[in-house]
Design a protein around this motif. Structure first.
Motif, PDB file in Angstrom:
ATOM      1  N   ASP A  40       3.487   5.744  -5.665  1.00  0.00           N
ATOM      2  CA  ASP A  40       3.402   5.785  -7.125  1.00  0.00           C
ATOM      3  C   ASP A  40       2.265   6.688  -7.596  1.00  0.00           C
ATOM      4  O   ASP A  40       2.418   7.452  -8.551  1.00  0.00           O
ATOM      5  N   ARG A  41       1.138   6.593  -6.904  1.00  0.00           N
ATOM      6  CA  ARG A  41      -0.005   7.409  -7.283  1.00  0.00           C
ATOM      7  C   ARG A  41       0.282   8.895  -7.054  1.00  0.00           C
ATOM      8  O   ARG A  41      -0.024   9.724  -7.903  1.00  0.00           O
ATOM      9  N   ARG A  42       0.878   9.226  -5.950  1.00  0.00           N
ATOM     10  CA  ARG A  42       1.222  10.619  -5.656  1.00  0.00           C
ATOM     11  C   ARG A  42       2.197  11.162  -6.695  1.00  0.00           C
ATOM     12  O   ARG A  42       2.035  12.274  -7.203  1.00  0.00           O
ATOM     13  N   GLU A  43       3.203  10.358  -7.038  1.00  0.00           N
ATOM     14  CA  GLU A  43       4.171  10.777  -8.061  1.00  0.00           C
ATOM     15  C   GLU A  43       3.502  10.956  -9.422  1.00  0.00           C
ATOM     16  O   GLU A  43       3.843  11.869 -10.169  1.00  0.00           O
ATOM     17  N   LYS A  44       2.549  10.094  -9.738  1.00  0.00           N
ATOM     18  CA  LYS A  44       1.821  10.205 -11.000  1.00  0.00           C
ATOM     19  C   LYS A  44       0.995  11.489 -11.037  1.00  0.00           C
ATOM     20  O   LYS A  44       0.963  12.182 -12.059  1.00  0.00           O
ATOM     21  N   LEU A  78      -7.458   3.799  -4.639  1.00  0.00           N
ATOM     22  CA  LEU A  78      -6.026   3.533  -4.671  1.00  0.00           C
ATOM     23  C   LEU A  78      -5.693   2.239  -5.394  1.00  0.00           C
ATOM     24  O   LEU A  78      -4.746   2.180  -6.172  1.00  0.00           O
ATOM     25  N   TYR A  79      -6.464   1.192  -5.166  1.00  0.00           N
ATOM     26  CA  TYR A  79      -6.156  -0.118  -5.739  1.00  0.00           C
ATOM     27  C   TYR A  79      -6.702  -0.311  -7.148  1.00  0.00           C
ATOM     28  O   TYR A  79      -6.515  -1.353  -7.749  1.00  0.00           O
ATOM     29  N   ASN A  80      -7.348   0.681  -7.694  1.00  0.00           N
ATOM     30  CA  ASN A  80      -7.921   0.601  -9.033  1.00  0.00           C
ATOM     31  C   ASN A  80      -6.992   1.282 -10.034  1.00  0.00           C
ATOM     32  O   ASN A  80      -7.342   2.271 -10.667  1.00  0.00           O
ATOM     33  N   GLN A  81      -5.803   0.737 -10.198  1.00  0.00           N
ATOM     34  CA  GLN A  81      -4.774   1.347 -11.034  1.00  0.00           C
ATOM     35  C   GLN A  81      -5.153   1.423 -12.505  1.00  0.00           C
ATOM     36  O   GLN A  81      -4.654   2.287 -13.222  1.00  0.00           O
ATOM     37  N   LEU A  82      -5.978   0.536 -13.002  1.00  0.00           N
ATOM     38  CA  LEU A  82      -6.326   0.507 -14.417  1.00  0.00           C
ATOM     39  C   LEU A  82      -7.354   1.561 -14.798  1.00  0.00           C
ATOM     40  O   LEU A  82      -7.557   1.827 -15.976  1.00  0.00           O
ATOM     41  N   ASN A  83      -7.977   2.169 -13.827  1.00  0.00           N
ATOM     42  CA  ASN A  83      -8.953   3.216 -14.073  1.00  0.00           C
ATOM     43  C   ASN A  83      -8.231   4.458 -14.590  1.00  0.00           C
ATOM     44  O   ASN A  83      -7.216   4.870 -14.038  1.00  0.00           O
ATOM     45  N   PRO A  84      -8.730   5.088 -15.666  1.00  0.00           N
ATOM     46  CA  PRO A  84      -8.072   6.295 -16.167  1.00  0.00           C
ATOM     47  C   PRO A  84      -8.099   7.464 -15.181  1.00  0.00           C
ATOM     48  O   PRO A  84      -7.310   8.395 -15.310  1.00  0.00           O
ATOM     49  N   THR A 113       0.832  -1.199   0.000  1.00  0.00           N
ATOM     50  CA  THR A 113       0.000   0.000   0.000  1.00  0.00           C
ATOM     51  C   THR A 113       0.869   1.253   0.000  1.00  0.00           C
ATOM     52  O   THR A 113       0.562   2.228  -0.689  1.00  0.00           O
ATOM     53  N   LYS A 114       1.956   1.228   0.735  1.00  0.00           N
ATOM     54  CA  LYS A 114       2.862   2.380   0.773  1.00  0.00           C
ATOM     55  C   LYS A 114       3.446   2.640  -0.616  1.00  0.00           C
ATOM     56  O   LYS A 114       3.455   3.776  -1.097  1.00  0.00           O
ATOM     57  N   LYS A 115       3.916   1.594  -1.275  1.00  0.00           N
ATOM     58  CA  LYS A 115       4.507   1.731  -2.612  1.00  0.00           C
ATOM     59  C   LYS A 115       3.462   2.218  -3.610  1.00  0.00           C
ATOM     60  O   LYS A 115       3.731   3.110  -4.425  1.00  0.00           O
TER      61      LYS A 115
END
Length: 147
Positions: A42-46, A78-84, A36-38
Protein backbone atom coordinates in the motif's frame (compact mmCIF):
# COMPACT_ATOMS: atom_id res chain seq x y z
CA UNK A 1 26.10 7.84 -11.00
CA UNK A 2 23.99 10.87 -9.91
CA UNK A 3 20.63 10.37 -8.27
CA UNK A 4 17.78 12.34 -9.79
CA UNK A 5 14.53 13.22 -8.09
CA UNK A 6 11.66 11.39 -9.81
CA UNK A 7 9.04 14.06 -9.15
CA UNK A 8 7.94 15.83 -12.32
CA UNK A 9 9.45 19.31 -12.54
CA UNK A 10 11.99 18.76 -9.76
CA UNK A 11 15.50 19.21 -11.05
CA UNK A 12 17.36 18.20 -7.90
CA UNK A 13 20.34 15.93 -8.38
CA UNK A 14 22.54 14.37 -5.74
CA UNK A 15 25.76 15.57 -7.36
CA UNK A 16 24.60 19.22 -7.48
CA UNK A 17 22.23 19.65 -4.52
CA UNK A 18 24.08 17.60 -1.96
CA UNK A 19 22.41 19.38 0.95
CA UNK A 20 19.26 17.29 0.39
CA UNK A 21 18.53 13.69 1.17
CA UNK A 22 17.36 11.27 -1.51
CA UNK A 23 15.03 8.43 -0.58
CA UNK A 24 14.41 5.20 -2.49
CA UNK A 25 10.98 3.96 -3.41
CA UNK A 26 9.91 1.67 -0.54
CA UNK A 27 10.32 -2.04 -1.19
CA UNK A 28 7.58 -4.58 -0.66
CA UNK A 29 8.53 -6.54 2.46
CA UNK A 30 7.62 -10.19 1.94
CA UNK A 31 9.36 -12.00 4.80
CA UNK A 32 7.62 -10.42 7.83
CA UNK A 33 4.07 -11.68 7.50
CA UNK A 34 0.99 -10.83 5.48
CA UNK A 35 0.12 -7.66 7.38
CA UNK A 36 3.54 -6.14 6.74
CA UNK A 37 3.46 -7.25 3.11
CA UNK A 38 0.06 -5.62 2.54
CA UNK A 39 1.10 -2.44 4.35
CA UNK A 40 4.34 -2.14 2.39
CA UNK A 41 2.48 -2.73 -0.90
CA UNK A 42 0.00 0.00 0.00
CA UNK A 43 2.80 2.39 0.86
CA UNK A 44 4.65 1.71 -2.39
CA UNK A 45 1.46 2.24 -4.39
CA UNK A 46 0.81 5.48 -2.52
CA UNK A 47 4.29 6.77 -3.33
CA UNK A 48 3.84 5.91 -7.00
CA UNK A 49 0.38 7.44 -7.03
CA UNK A 50 1.68 10.67 -5.53
CA UNK A 51 4.52 10.83 -8.05
CA UNK A 52 1.87 10.43 -10.80
CA UNK A 53 4.16 9.80 -13.75
CA UNK A 54 2.98 7.60 -16.58
CA UNK A 55 6.45 7.19 -18.05
CA UNK A 56 7.83 5.23 -15.08
CA UNK A 57 8.22 1.53 -15.70
CA UNK A 58 8.56 -1.18 -13.04
CA UNK A 59 12.06 -1.89 -14.32
CA UNK A 60 13.14 1.61 -13.22
CA UNK A 61 11.71 1.36 -9.68
CA UNK A 62 15.05 0.19 -8.24
CA UNK A 63 16.71 3.45 -9.29
CA UNK A 64 13.85 5.73 -8.32
CA UNK A 65 14.65 8.45 -5.77
CA UNK A 66 12.64 11.27 -4.23
CA UNK A 67 14.43 14.22 -2.68
CA UNK A 68 13.73 15.63 0.77
CA UNK A 69 11.97 18.68 -0.74
CA UNK A 70 8.85 16.55 -1.14
CA UNK A 71 8.53 15.60 2.52
CA UNK A 72 7.66 17.71 5.52
CA UNK A 73 10.55 16.23 7.50
CA UNK A 74 11.60 12.77 6.32
CA UNK A 75 9.72 9.60 5.34
CA UNK A 76 7.84 8.07 8.24
CA UNK A 77 8.16 4.49 9.41
CA UNK A 78 6.13 1.79 7.69
CA UNK A 79 3.73 1.33 10.60
CA UNK A 80 3.15 5.06 11.10
CA UNK A 81 0.37 5.39 8.52
CA UNK A 82 -1.17 8.51 10.10
CA UNK A 83 2.00 10.52 9.63
CA UNK A 84 1.72 12.90 6.65
CA UNK A 85 5.23 11.83 5.61
CA UNK A 86 4.17 8.19 5.16
CA UNK A 87 4.26 9.10 1.47
CA UNK A 88 5.59 12.23 -0.20
CA UNK A 89 3.01 14.99 -0.53
CA UNK A 90 4.85 18.33 -0.79
CA UNK A 91 5.43 20.06 -4.17
CA UNK A 92 4.63 16.97 -6.20
CA UNK A 93 4.90 18.64 -9.61
CA UNK A 94 1.33 18.07 -10.77
CA UNK A 95 -1.77 20.14 -10.43
CA UNK A 96 -4.40 17.42 -10.48
CA UNK A 97 -5.63 18.33 -7.01
CA UNK A 98 -5.96 22.00 -7.93
CA UNK A 99 -7.72 21.59 -11.28
CA UNK A 100 -11.04 20.42 -9.91
CA UNK A 101 -12.56 21.37 -6.60
CA UNK A 102 -12.29 18.82 -3.87
CA UNK A 103 -15.38 16.73 -3.18
CA UNK A 104 -15.88 18.42 0.16
CA UNK A 105 -15.70 21.88 -1.42
CA UNK A 106 -18.18 21.06 -4.17
CA UNK A 107 -20.45 19.45 -1.59
CA UNK A 108 -20.26 22.60 0.52
CA UNK A 109 -21.10 24.77 -2.52
CA UNK A 110 -24.14 22.62 -3.32
CA UNK A 111 -25.28 22.96 0.29
CA UNK A 112 -24.98 26.75 0.10
CA UNK A 113 -26.97 26.84 -3.14
CA UNK A 114 -29.71 24.74 -1.57
CA UNK A 115 -29.96 27.02 1.47
CA UNK A 116 -30.13 30.12 -0.75
CA UNK A 117 -32.92 28.55 -2.81
CA UNK A 118 -34.79 27.60 0.37
CA UNK A 119 -34.48 31.12 1.74
CA UNK A 120 -35.63 32.61 -1.55
CA UNK A 121 -38.59 30.23 -1.68
CA UNK A 122 -39.50 30.96 1.96
CA UNK A 123 -39.37 34.72 1.30
CA UNK A 124 -41.55 34.31 -1.77
CA UNK A 125 -44.07 32.21 0.17
CA UNK A 126 -44.27 34.78 2.99
CA UNK A 127 -44.80 37.52 0.40
CA UNK A 128 -47.65 35.52 -1.13
CA UNK A 129 -49.21 35.01 2.29
CA UNK A 130 -48.89 38.72 2.99
CA UNK A 131 -50.52 39.55 -0.35
CA UNK A 132 -53.40 37.18 0.30
CA UNK A 133 -54.01 38.41 3.83
CA UNK A 134 -53.79 42.14 3.03
CA UNK A 135 -56.64 43.36 0.81
CA UNK A 136 -54.86 46.53 -0.38
CA UNK A 137 -51.99 44.43 -1.83
CA UNK A 138 -54.37 42.26 -3.87
CA UNK A 139 -54.91 44.96 -6.45
CA UNK A 140 -51.20 45.67 -6.88
CA UNK A 141 -48.93 43.49 -8.97
CA UNK A 142 -46.31 41.96 -6.75
CA UNK A 143 -43.49 40.09 -8.46
CA UNK A 144 -42.83 36.97 -6.43
CA UNK A 145 -40.12 35.44 -8.65
CA UNK A 146 -39.97 31.90 -7.31
CA UNK A 147 -37.00 29.90 -8.63
Amino acid sequence: MPSFCAVFGCSNRHDRENDRSYYRLPKVITHQGEQTKKLSQDRREKWLSNIARDDLKPSSYDNLRICSDHFIKKPADLYNQLNPDWASTVKMGHIRTFMSPSPSKSRYNRSLNRSVRKQHTAAAMSLLELRCSTPELESEDVDVGVM
